[in-house]
Design a protein around this motif. Structure first.
Motif, PDB file in Angstrom:
ATOM      1  N   GLU A  22       0.804  -1.239   0.000  1.00  0.00           N
ATOM      2  CA  GLU A  22       0.000   0.000   0.000  1.00  0.00           C
ATOM      3  C   GLU A  22       0.831   1.280   0.000  1.00  0.00           C
ATOM      4  O   GLU A  22       0.303   2.358  -0.229  1.00  0.00           O
ATOM      5  N   PRO A  24       3.243   2.777  -1.991  1.00  0.00           N
ATOM      6  CA  PRO A  24       3.361   3.704  -3.127  1.00  0.00           C
ATOM      7  C   PRO A  24       2.129   4.590  -3.321  1.00  0.00           C
ATOM      8  O   PRO A  24       2.268   5.806  -3.496  1.00  0.00           O
ATOM      9  N   ALA A  25       0.926   3.992  -3.255  1.00  0.00           N
ATOM     10  CA  ALA A  25      -0.305   4.776  -3.465  1.00  0.00           C
ATOM     11  C   ALA A  25      -0.457   5.836  -2.385  1.00  0.00           C
ATOM     12  O   ALA A  25      -0.841   6.978  -2.663  1.00  0.00           O
ATOM     13  N   ARG A  26      -0.135   5.483  -1.152  1.00  0.00           N
ATOM     14  CA  ARG A  26      -0.298   6.426  -0.039  1.00  0.00           C
ATOM     15  C   ARG A  26       0.697   7.581  -0.136  1.00  0.00           C
ATOM     16  O   ARG A  26       0.346   8.735   0.110  1.00  0.00           O
ATOM     17  N   TYR A  28       2.141   8.614  -2.936  1.00  0.00           N
ATOM     18  CA  TYR A  28       1.730   9.360  -4.131  1.00  0.00           C
ATOM     19  C   TYR A  28       0.579  10.304  -3.793  1.00  0.00           C
ATOM     20  O   TYR A  28       0.564  11.455  -4.231  1.00  0.00           O
ATOM     21  N   ALA A  29      -0.373   9.838  -2.979  1.00  0.00           N
ATOM     22  CA  ALA A  29      -1.524  10.665  -2.583  1.00  0.00           C
ATOM     23  C   ALA A  29      -1.072  11.853  -1.734  1.00  0.00           C
ATOM     24  O   ALA A  29      -1.658  12.931  -1.786  1.00  0.00           O
ATOM     25  N   ARG A  32       3.054  13.629  -5.059  1.00  0.00           N
ATOM     26  CA  ARG A  32       3.514  12.870  -6.233  1.00  0.00           C
ATOM     27  C   ARG A  32       4.905  13.273  -6.676  1.00  0.00           C
ATOM     28  O   ARG A  32       5.502  12.622  -7.512  1.00  0.00           O
ATOM     29  N   ASN A  95       5.673  -2.525  -8.345  1.00  0.00           N
ATOM     30  CA  ASN A  95       4.602  -1.899  -7.571  1.00  0.00           C
ATOM     31  C   ASN A  95       4.793  -0.373  -7.498  1.00  0.00           C
ATOM     32  O   ASN A  95       3.840   0.393  -7.670  1.00  0.00           O
ATOM     33  N   TRP A  96       6.039   0.068  -7.299  1.00  0.00           N
ATOM     34  CA  TRP A  96       6.328   1.506  -7.195  1.00  0.00           C
ATOM     35  C   TRP A  96       6.190   2.222  -8.541  1.00  0.00           C
ATOM     36  O   TRP A  96       5.758   3.368  -8.598  1.00  0.00           O
ATOM     37  N   GLN A  98       4.144   1.833 -10.769  1.00  0.00           N
ATOM     38  CA  GLN A  98       2.755   2.142 -11.127  1.00  0.00           C
ATOM     39  C   GLN A  98       2.400   3.567 -10.707  1.00  0.00           C
ATOM     40  O   GLN A  98       1.420   4.140 -11.175  1.00  0.00           O
ATOM     41  N   TYR A  99       3.196   4.139  -9.810  1.00  0.00           N
ATOM     42  CA  TYR A  99       2.906   5.491  -9.285  1.00  0.00           C
ATOM     43  C   TYR A  99       4.016   6.500  -9.555  1.00  0.00           C
ATOM     44  O   TYR A  99       3.744   7.673  -9.769  1.00  0.00           O
ATOM     45  N   PHE A 100       5.270   6.063  -9.499  1.00  0.00           N
ATOM     46  CA  PHE A 100       6.393   6.991  -9.622  1.00  0.00           C
ATOM     47  C   PHE A 100       7.272   6.647 -10.816  1.00  0.00           C
ATOM     48  O   PHE A 100       7.570   5.479 -11.052  1.00  0.00           O
TER      49      PHE A 100
END
Length: 203
Positions: A22, A24-26, A28-29, A32, A95-96, A98-100
């Motif tokens: 969880e 990366p999404a947190r 990023y939120a 970013r 996994n990372w 996907q966001y960064f």
């Protein structure tokens, strides 16, 4: 995270973030534009080190060899054991990513951090857009620990070395088990080298 003024950098260190689904999404939120620094080392050495750390707290745990395999006869590695799981860096990096983007992630070599601390920290300073202030003159090598130490810590005249939990002597592991682990990690390491554009030389 605390509020950060213009021209300031706020840093936070939690090793488990890299392997937490969880995280990366947190992050990023929250921001970013966050820059991420990940220290990686040979996953086989890392697993043995992880085991050594646990062994120092729980001396009655099973042997490294018995925890490594689901089935010793077939050589099937137990990927559910966290000491093994953490070293599958390519999987965690997926996994990372996907966001960064990759240009916001710096991978620092744990081996080079020991052999050339100023060089690796030079890369960190560049990545963070900082002037290169930390150089070779800030370190000396501690033969007993086998690690470099800071000549003096911030606001102190005394040198600063890693604590008692670092640099413990590793138990002797069956060379055949070490070889099985090297073979297991090889394809993951190759994928990780391709993803990062950096060969860490772990084989």
């Amino acid at each position: 995270m605390p509020k950060t003024l213009e021209g300031q950098i706020t840093m936070e260190k939690t090793p488990s973030y890299f392997v937490t689904r969880e995280a990366p999404a947190r992050i990023y939120a929250m921001s970013r534009s966050t820059k991420l620094i990940v220290v990686v080392r040979d996953p086989v050495t890392r697993a043995i080190s992880d085991y050594t750390q646990t062994l120092s707290k729980k001396p009655d745990i099973p042997t490294f060899e018995s925890l490594t395999f689901k089935n010793r006869t077939t050589g099937l590695i137990d990927t559910s054991w966290s000491a093994i799981q953490i070293g599958i860096y390519a999987k965690h990096l997926d996994n990372w990513l996907q966001y960064f983007p990759m240009n916001q992630i710096l991978f620092v070599s744990g081996e080079r951090l020991i052999s050339d601390p100023a060089g690796e920290l030079g890369r960190v300073q560049d990545f963070l857009g900082l002037k290169r202030i930390i150089t070779d003159k800030h370190f000396y090598f501690n033969q007993t620990k086998g690690f470099p130490c800071l000549k003096k810590a911030e606001g102190s005249s005394k040198p600063h070395c890693l604590g008692k939990t670092k640099g413990r002597t590793h138990p002797n592991i069956d060379p055949e088990v070490v070889q099985r682990l090297r073979d297991f990690y090889r394809p993951f390491n190759m994928k990780f080298y391709q993803m990062t554009g950096h060969n860490f030389g772990w084989d």
